[in-house]
Design a protein around this motif. Sequence first.
Motif, PDB file in Angstrom:
ATOM      1  N   LYS A  45      -8.210  -3.401 -10.819  1.00  0.00           N
ATOM      2  CA  LYS A  45      -6.758  -3.416 -11.074  1.00  0.00           C
ATOM      3  C   LYS A  45      -6.026  -2.491 -10.106  1.00  0.00           C
ATOM      4  CE  LYS A  45      -8.065  -4.649 -15.635  1.00  0.00           C
ATOM      5  NZ  LYS A  45      -8.690  -4.087 -16.821  1.00  0.00           N
ATOM      6  N   LYS A  46      -6.597  -1.308  -9.877  1.00  0.00           N
ATOM      7  CA  LYS A  46      -6.009  -0.369  -8.906  1.00  0.00           C
ATOM      8  C   LYS A  46      -7.107   0.035  -7.941  1.00  0.00           C
ATOM      9  CE  LYS A  46      -2.942   2.224 -11.995  1.00  0.00           C
ATOM     10  NZ  LYS A  46      -3.488   1.805 -13.294  1.00  0.00           N
ATOM     11  N   ILE A  47      -6.705   0.386  -6.725  1.00  0.00           N
ATOM     12  CA  ILE A  47      -7.692   0.860  -5.745  1.00  0.00           C
ATOM     13  C   ILE A  47      -7.170   2.145  -5.111  1.00  0.00           C
ATOM     14  CG2 ILE A  47      -8.791   0.337  -3.517  1.00  0.00           C
ATOM     15  CD1 ILE A  47      -8.980  -2.585  -4.428  1.00  0.00           C
ATOM     16  N   MET A  48      -8.033   3.132  -4.998  1.00  0.00           N
ATOM     17  CA  MET A  48      -7.660   4.392  -4.348  1.00  0.00           C
ATOM     18  C   MET A  48      -8.629   4.619  -3.191  1.00  0.00           C
ATOM     19  SD  MET A  48      -7.207   8.096  -6.119  1.00  0.00           S
ATOM     20  CE  MET A  48      -8.870   8.444  -6.636  1.00  0.00           C
ATOM     21  N   LEU A  49      -8.116   4.492  -1.986  1.00  0.00           N
ATOM     22  CA  LEU A  49      -8.952   4.664  -0.790  1.00  0.00           C
ATOM     23  C   LEU A  49      -8.752   6.072  -0.242  1.00  0.00           C
ATOM     24  CD1 LEU A  49     -10.681   3.453   1.592  1.00  0.00           C
ATOM     25  CD2 LEU A  49      -8.525   2.747   2.613  1.00  0.00           C
ATOM     26  N   MET A  67       0.848  -1.207   0.000  1.00  0.00           N
ATOM     27  CA  MET A  67       0.000   0.000   0.000  1.00  0.00           C
ATOM     28  C   MET A  67       0.878   1.250   0.000  1.00  0.00           C
ATOM     29  SD  MET A  67      -2.936  -0.315   2.841  1.00  0.00           S
ATOM     30  CE  MET A  67      -4.124  -1.605   2.820  1.00  0.00           C
ATOM     31  N   ARG A  68       0.537   2.187  -0.853  1.00  0.00           N
ATOM     32  CA  ARG A  68       1.230   3.479  -0.763  1.00  0.00           C
ATOM     33  C   ARG A  68       0.324   4.418   0.020  1.00  0.00           C
ATOM     34  NH1 ARG A  68       1.422   5.273  -6.306  1.00  0.00           N
ATOM     35  NH2 ARG A  68      -0.120   3.640  -6.532  1.00  0.00           N
ATOM     36  N   ILE A  69       0.897   5.134   0.971  1.00  0.00           N
ATOM     37  CA  ILE A  69       0.074   6.016   1.801  1.00  0.00           C
ATOM     38  C   ILE A  69       0.532   7.456   1.597  1.00  0.00           C
ATOM     39  CG2 ILE A  69      -0.664   6.514   4.177  1.00  0.00           C
ATOM     40  CD1 ILE A  69       0.170   3.501   4.713  1.00  0.00           C
ATOM     41  N   LEU A  70      -0.374   8.285   1.136  1.00  0.00           N
ATOM     42  CA  LEU A  70      -0.057   9.696   0.901  1.00  0.00           C
ATOM     43  C   LEU A  70      -0.883  10.518   1.878  1.00  0.00           C
ATOM     44  CD1 LEU A  70      -0.358   9.799  -3.019  1.00  0.00           C
ATOM     45  CD2 LEU A  70       1.643   9.227  -1.647  1.00  0.00           C
ATOM     46  N   VAL A  71      -0.218  11.410   2.596  1.00  0.00           N
ATOM     47  CA  VAL A  71      -0.961  12.233   3.556  1.00  0.00           C
ATOM     48  C   VAL A  71      -0.941  13.688   3.100  1.00  0.00           C
ATOM     49  CG1 VAL A  71      -1.153  12.972   5.949  1.00  0.00           C
ATOM     50  CG2 VAL A  71      -0.516  10.614   5.424  1.00  0.00           C
ATOM     51  N   CYS A  72      -2.109  14.243   2.914  1.00  0.00           N
ATOM     52  CA  CYS A  72      -2.255  15.626   2.449  1.00  0.00           C
ATOM     53  C   CYS A  72      -2.627  16.490   3.651  1.00  0.00           C
ATOM     54  CB  CYS A  72      -3.357  15.709   1.411  1.00  0.00           C
ATOM     55  SG  CYS A  72      -3.095  14.606   0.017  1.00  0.00           S
ATOM     56  N   LYS A  73      -2.365  17.786   3.521  1.00  0.00           N
ATOM     57  CA  LYS A  73      -2.639  18.691   4.649  1.00  0.00           C
ATOM     58  C   LYS A  73      -4.094  18.657   5.086  1.00  0.00           C
ATOM     59  CE  LYS A  73       0.865  22.160   4.405  1.00  0.00           C
ATOM     60  NZ  LYS A  73       1.443  21.697   3.129  1.00  0.00           N
ATOM     61  N   ASN A  74      -4.978  18.697   4.124  1.00  0.00           N
ATOM     62  CA  ASN A  74      -6.394  18.815   4.485  1.00  0.00           C
ATOM     63  C   ASN A  74      -7.270  18.195   3.390  1.00  0.00           C
ATOM     64  OD1 ASN A  74      -6.382  20.662   2.335  1.00  0.00           O
ATOM     65  ND2 ASN A  74      -5.823  22.321   3.724  1.00  0.00           N
ATOM     66  N   ASP A  90     -10.613  -0.480 -13.857  1.00  0.00           N
ATOM     67  CA  ASP A  90      -9.204  -0.049 -13.893  1.00  0.00           C
ATOM     68  C   ASP A  90      -8.795   0.596 -12.576  1.00  0.00           C
ATOM     69  OD1 ASP A  90      -8.352  -0.727 -16.574  1.00  0.00           O
ATOM     70  OD2 ASP A  90      -9.871   0.701 -17.240  1.00  0.00           O
ATOM     71  N   ILE A  91      -9.653   1.468 -12.064  1.00  0.00           N
ATOM     72  CA  ILE A  91      -9.330   2.083 -10.768  1.00  0.00           C
ATOM     73  C   ILE A  91     -10.632   2.230  -9.968  1.00  0.00           C
ATOM     74  CG2 ILE A  91      -9.289   4.459 -11.717  1.00  0.00           C
ATOM     75  CD1 ILE A  91      -7.128   5.047  -9.522  1.00  0.00           C
ATOM     76  N   GLN A  92     -10.636   1.703  -8.773  1.00  0.00           N
ATOM     77  CA  GLN A  92     -11.815   1.773  -7.909  1.00  0.00           C
ATOM     78  C   GLN A  92     -11.569   2.818  -6.817  1.00  0.00           C
ATOM     79  OE1 GLN A  92     -14.997  -0.088  -7.713  1.00  0.00           O
ATOM     80  NE2 GLN A  92     -15.236   1.704  -6.387  1.00  0.00           N
ATOM     81  N   HIS A 123      -3.905  -6.568  -1.586  1.00  0.00           N
ATOM     82  CA  HIS A 123      -3.981  -6.131  -2.985  1.00  0.00           C
ATOM     83  C   HIS A 123      -2.643  -5.503  -3.380  1.00  0.00           C
ATOM     84  CE1 HIS A 123      -5.395  -4.007  -6.570  1.00  0.00           C
ATOM     85  NE2 HIS A 123      -6.498  -4.741  -6.514  1.00  0.00           N
ATOM     86  N   ASN A 124      -2.235  -5.736  -4.646  1.00  0.00           N
ATOM     87  CA  ASN A 124      -0.885  -5.259  -4.989  1.00  0.00           C
ATOM     88  C   ASN A 124      -0.832  -3.841  -5.571  1.00  0.00           C
ATOM     89  OD1 ASN A 124      -1.846  -5.608  -7.506  1.00  0.00           O
ATOM     90  ND2 ASN A 124      -0.557  -7.360  -8.047  1.00  0.00           N
ATOM     91  N   ASP A 125      -1.964  -3.163  -5.688  1.00  0.00           N
ATOM     92  CA  ASP A 125      -1.910  -1.791  -6.215  1.00  0.00           C
ATOM     93  C   ASP A 125      -2.944  -0.897  -5.532  1.00  0.00           C
ATOM     94  OD1 ASP A 125      -1.278   0.426  -7.641  1.00  0.00           O
ATOM     95  OD2 ASP A 125      -1.571  -0.463  -9.630  1.00  0.00           O
TER      96      ASP A 125
END
Length: 249
Positions: free
Chosen positions: A191-195, A1-8, A127-129, A226-228
């Motif tokens: 194929k990809k998941i964006m939570l 899992m890649r984890i990106l943290v945004c300010k707000n 493709d991306i959920q 999941h790998n992506d």
Amino acid sequence: MRILVCKNYDEMSKKAAQMILSQVTLKPDSILGLATGSTPIGMYKNLIDMYKNRIIDFSEVKTFNLDEYYKLPVDNDQSYHYFMDDNLFNHININRENINIPNGMAENIEEECIRYDEKIKKSNGIDIQVLGIGRNAHIGFNEPTVNFEKRTYVVELQESTRMANSRFFNSLDEVPKKAITMGTGSIFESKKIMLLASGKEKAKAIYDTIHGKITPEVPASILQLHNDVVVILDEEAASLLDTKEYKSL
Ligand code: F6R
């Protein structure tokens, strides 16, 4: 899992929209898996702006939504059909025939579940959920339970979910007790998941999703396998994570 943290929330929404832009730019006939709820509204606003500025073209895009309330007419302003029209589809150049949302009003709901999964399969998969997450770590309307549901099915909503969603209805009584939702299995095949998650009330669900045991009691925990997967959070939703674990934006 890649984890990106945004300010707000605004930054999270921009980042999420940029990911969809990349996806659609690279593959104009992308199959997008979409979610409702408060979380993706900012992302949808950014996508509408991109469309108005001719940065993105939805003419070949197909969409599949995660879920819909059971037996709530599509013209009810709380239905997810209504939500999607209002927050995205009415403002972009998507072909109406390319929009798919489970039909909670279907006479034969079991057939509708099978039809929905088959249609996803025929389109060659999502493709991306895009996913939001419930305070109880539900994804779609897969509530904590004893086994992961593979396919689209009708689910009984937990009281905590009905309470959380009652903010959009006149009263708790009006919130449907059931929904039709893609199962964790159907979601996992994307194929990809964006939570996406924002706000303190999601921090525990996010911590458990990333660090907890993989269990249907924490439906989103399946994403560890999941790998992506990219998880885009605001600082509040990330507040229980160790700062070494993620990339700050
Ligand atoms: C919506 C959905 C749900 C929501 C979740 C979070 O299609 O599937 O899983 O993503 O309930 O809702 P919000 O974003 O309102 O906190």
